[in-house]
Design a protein around this motif. Structure first.
Motif, PDB file in Angstrom:
ATOM      1  N   ALA A  31     -11.673 -12.242  -4.121  1.00 22.47           N
ATOM      2  CA  ALA A  31     -10.656 -12.274  -3.077  1.00 22.47           C
ATOM      3  C   ALA A  31     -10.536 -10.878  -2.501  1.00 22.47           C
ATOM      4  CB  ALA A  31      -9.316 -12.708  -3.676  1.00 22.47           C
ATOM      5  N   PRO A  32      -9.998 -10.757  -1.305  1.00 23.99           N
ATOM      6  CA  PRO A  32      -9.769  -9.420  -0.759  1.00 23.99           C
ATOM      7  C   PRO A  32      -8.877  -8.623  -1.706  1.00 23.99           C
ATOM      8  CG  PRO A  32      -9.340 -11.109   0.895  1.00 23.99           C
ATOM      9  CD  PRO A  32      -9.599 -11.812  -0.408  1.00 23.99           C
ATOM     10  N   ALA A  33      -9.102  -7.332  -1.760  1.00 22.88           N
ATOM     11  CA  ALA A  33      -8.375  -6.471  -2.698  1.00 22.88           C
ATOM     12  C   ALA A  33      -6.862  -6.595  -2.541  1.00 22.88           C
ATOM     13  CB  ALA A  33      -8.799  -5.022  -2.511  1.00 22.88           C
ATOM     14  N   GLU A  34      -6.391  -6.873  -1.323  1.00 22.65           N
ATOM     15  CA  GLU A  34      -4.955  -6.929  -1.093  1.00 22.65           C
ATOM     16  C   GLU A  34      -4.297  -8.093  -1.822  1.00 22.65           C
ATOM     17  OE1 GLU A  34      -7.098  -7.206   1.887  1.00 22.65           O
ATOM     18  OE2 GLU A  34      -7.322  -5.075   1.566  1.00 22.65           O
ATOM     19  N   THR A  35      -5.034  -9.163  -2.090  1.00 24.77           N
ATOM     20  CA  THR A  35      -4.417 -10.319  -2.724  1.00 24.77           C
ATOM     21  C   THR A  35      -4.645 -10.343  -4.229  1.00 24.77           C
ATOM     22  OG1 THR A  35      -6.331 -11.705  -2.290  1.00 24.77           O
ATOM     23  CG2 THR A  35      -4.580 -11.714  -0.643  1.00 24.77           C
ATOM     24  N   VAL A  36      -5.538  -9.522  -4.740  1.00 24.45           N
ATOM     25  CA  VAL A  36      -5.763  -9.467  -6.174  1.00 24.45           C
ATOM     26  C   VAL A  36      -4.790  -8.446  -6.739  1.00 24.45           C
ATOM     27  CG1 VAL A  36      -7.393  -8.904  -7.988  1.00 24.45           C
ATOM     28  CG2 VAL A  36      -8.192 -10.053  -5.931  1.00 24.45           C
ATOM     29  N   GLN A  37      -3.843  -8.941  -7.541  1.00 30.51           N
ATOM     30  CA  GLN A  37      -2.810  -8.063  -8.056  1.00 30.51           C
ATOM     31  C   GLN A  37      -2.575  -8.343  -9.521  1.00 30.51           C
ATOM     32  OE1 GLN A  37       0.696  -8.336  -5.676  1.00 30.51           O
ATOM     33  NE2 GLN A  37      -0.446  -8.301  -3.782  1.00 30.51           N
ATOM     34  N   PRO A  38      -2.134  -7.327 -10.247  1.00 24.04           N
ATOM     35  CA  PRO A  38      -1.784  -7.576 -11.641  1.00 24.04           C
ATOM     36  C   PRO A  38      -0.586  -8.520 -11.714  1.00 24.04           C
ATOM     37  CG  PRO A  38      -1.068  -5.398 -10.958  1.00 24.04           C
ATOM     38  CD  PRO A  38      -1.865  -5.978  -9.823  1.00 24.04           C
ATOM     39  N   ALA A  39      -0.458  -9.153 -12.850  1.00 19.16           N
ATOM     40  CA  ALA A  39       0.676 -10.061 -13.026  1.00 19.16           C
ATOM     41  C   ALA A  39       1.965  -9.302 -12.739  1.00 19.16           C
ATOM     42  CB  ALA A  39       0.690 -10.608 -14.444  1.00 19.16           C
ATOM     43  N   ALA A  40       2.720  -9.824 -11.795  1.00 17.21           N
ATOM     44  CA  ALA A  40       3.959  -9.160 -11.406  1.00 17.21           C
ATOM     45  C   ALA A  40       5.084  -9.600 -12.334  1.00 17.21           C
ATOM     46  CB  ALA A  40       4.291  -9.506  -9.960  1.00 17.21           C
ATOM     47  N   THR A  41       5.946  -8.670 -12.651  1.00 16.01           N
ATOM     48  CA  THR A  41       7.143  -9.001 -13.401  1.00 16.01           C
ATOM     49  C   THR A  41       8.325  -8.549 -12.579  1.00 16.01           C
ATOM     50  OG1 THR A  41       7.070  -6.883 -14.562  1.00 16.01           O
ATOM     51  CG2 THR A  41       5.996  -8.749 -15.634  1.00 16.01           C
ATOM     52  N   GLY A  42       9.461  -9.141 -12.843  1.00 14.97           N
ATOM     53  CA  GLY A  42      10.649  -8.797 -12.080  1.00 14.97           C
ATOM     54  C   GLY A  42      10.704  -9.582 -10.791  1.00 14.97           C
ATOM     55  N   PRO A  43      11.697  -9.292  -9.965  1.00 19.74           N
ATOM     56  CA  PRO A  43      11.876 -10.054  -8.734  1.00 19.74           C
ATOM     57  C   PRO A  43      10.679  -9.905  -7.801  1.00 19.74           C
ATOM     58  CG  PRO A  43      13.634  -8.406  -9.011  1.00 19.74           C
ATOM     59  CD  PRO A  43      12.675  -8.247 -10.129  1.00 19.74           C
ATOM     60  N   ARG A  44      10.279 -11.026  -7.199  1.00 27.15           N
ATOM     61  CA  ARG A  44       9.142 -10.975  -6.286  1.00 27.15           C
ATOM     62  C   ARG A  44       9.238 -12.101  -5.265  1.00 27.15           C
ATOM     63  NH1 ARG A  44       7.907 -12.042 -11.400  1.00 27.15           N
ATOM     64  NH2 ARG A  44       6.936 -13.997 -11.911  1.00 27.15           N
ATOM     65  N   VAL A  45       8.576 -11.852  -4.150  1.00 28.66           N
ATOM     66  CA  VAL A  45       8.483 -12.822  -3.065  1.00 28.66           C
ATOM     67  C   VAL A  45       6.998 -13.117  -2.882  1.00 28.66           C
ATOM     68  CG1 VAL A  45       8.891 -13.211  -0.598  1.00 28.66           C
ATOM     69  CG2 VAL A  45      10.576 -11.939  -1.953  1.00 28.66           C
ATOM     70  N   ILE A  46       6.669 -14.406  -2.796  1.00 29.19           N
ATOM     71  CA  ILE A  46       5.268 -14.796  -2.646  1.00 29.19           C
ATOM     72  C   ILE A  46       5.087 -15.408  -1.262  1.00 29.19           C
ATOM     73  CG2 ILE A  46       3.397 -16.247  -3.514  1.00 29.19           C
ATOM     74  CD1 ILE A  46       6.036 -15.370  -5.919  1.00 29.19           C
ATOM     75  N   PHE A  47       4.121 -14.856  -0.514  1.00 29.31           N
ATOM     76  CA  PHE A  47       3.808 -15.338   0.825  1.00 29.31           C
ATOM     77  C   PHE A  47       3.013 -16.642   0.721  1.00 29.31           C
ATOM     78  CE2 PHE A  47       3.681 -10.929   3.151  1.00 29.31           C
ATOM     79  CZ  PHE A  47       4.979 -10.695   2.774  1.00 29.31           C
ATOM     80  N   PRO A  48       2.919 -17.401   1.805  1.00 28.57           N
ATOM     81  CA  PRO A  48       2.154 -18.652   1.773  1.00 28.57           C
ATOM     82  C   PRO A  48       0.692 -18.468   1.358  1.00 28.57           C
ATOM     83  CG  PRO A  48       3.532 -18.613   3.718  1.00 28.57           C
ATOM     84  CD  PRO A  48       3.635 -17.248   3.080  1.00 28.57           C
TER      85      PRO A  48
END
Length: 169
Positions: A31-48
């Protein structure tokens, strides 16, 4: 000379035969680098499109007034979610904000009601206000370009995670 070439060709053939490739049944997609992220913890917003934004929450008058003022950057994958106590038409301005931002207004069903892309820092008083001309309950600020890069637009539904039952005060 002929023997040297034959030896080199033989060594290359042996080396290639010994280096295992991925199994035939394995496929790899990146996937493009911008969408590959470490597992997020805490409050987060997920785009479509699955992009995750870890957010700081601005839930009271003091933190909403401060917002992202005086910061010289917004780290990739982060932003601020402003939570209001009731639905309203909340205009934003960029006074004392040092970086351009995307501002996303969101209603109580987590549906994007308006997006203002690449809002510049205020250079002189009076600073312009950016009204959404739409009712919202939340406003998300992210670094300039993020909303457009991920195709965010009015009507999109965002997912909130680990925000709990936070209400504005």
């Amino acid at each position: 000379m002929r023997n040297r070439v034959a030896v080199i060709v033989m060594l290359l053939a042996v080396a290639c035969a010994k280096s295992p490739g991925p199994p035939a049944s394995t496929t790899t997609t990146s996937a493009p680098a911008e969408t590959v992220q470490p597992a997020a913890t805490g409050p987060r917003v997920i785009f479509p499109d699955g992009h995750v934004v870890r957010v700081e929450l601005a839930v009271d008058d003091q933190t909403r007034a401060q917002g992202l003022m005086y910061r010289d950057q917004v780290r990739p994958g982060t932003g601020m979610l402003f939570v209001f106590p009731e639905d309203g038409e909340y205009g934003f301005w960029m006074k004392n904000t040092l970086i351009p931002l995307d501002i996303v207004w969101i209603d109580k069903q987590n549906r994007v009601t308006h997006v203002k892309y690449d809002v510049p820092p205020c250079q002189a008083d009076p600073c312009p206000s950016y009204p959404p001309n739409a009712i919202s309950r939340y406003v998300l600020e992210v670094g300039a370009g993020v909303a457009k890069q991920h195709g965010l637009k009015a009507g999109d539904v965002l997912r909130f995670e680990d925000i709990g039952n936070v209400t504005g005060r």
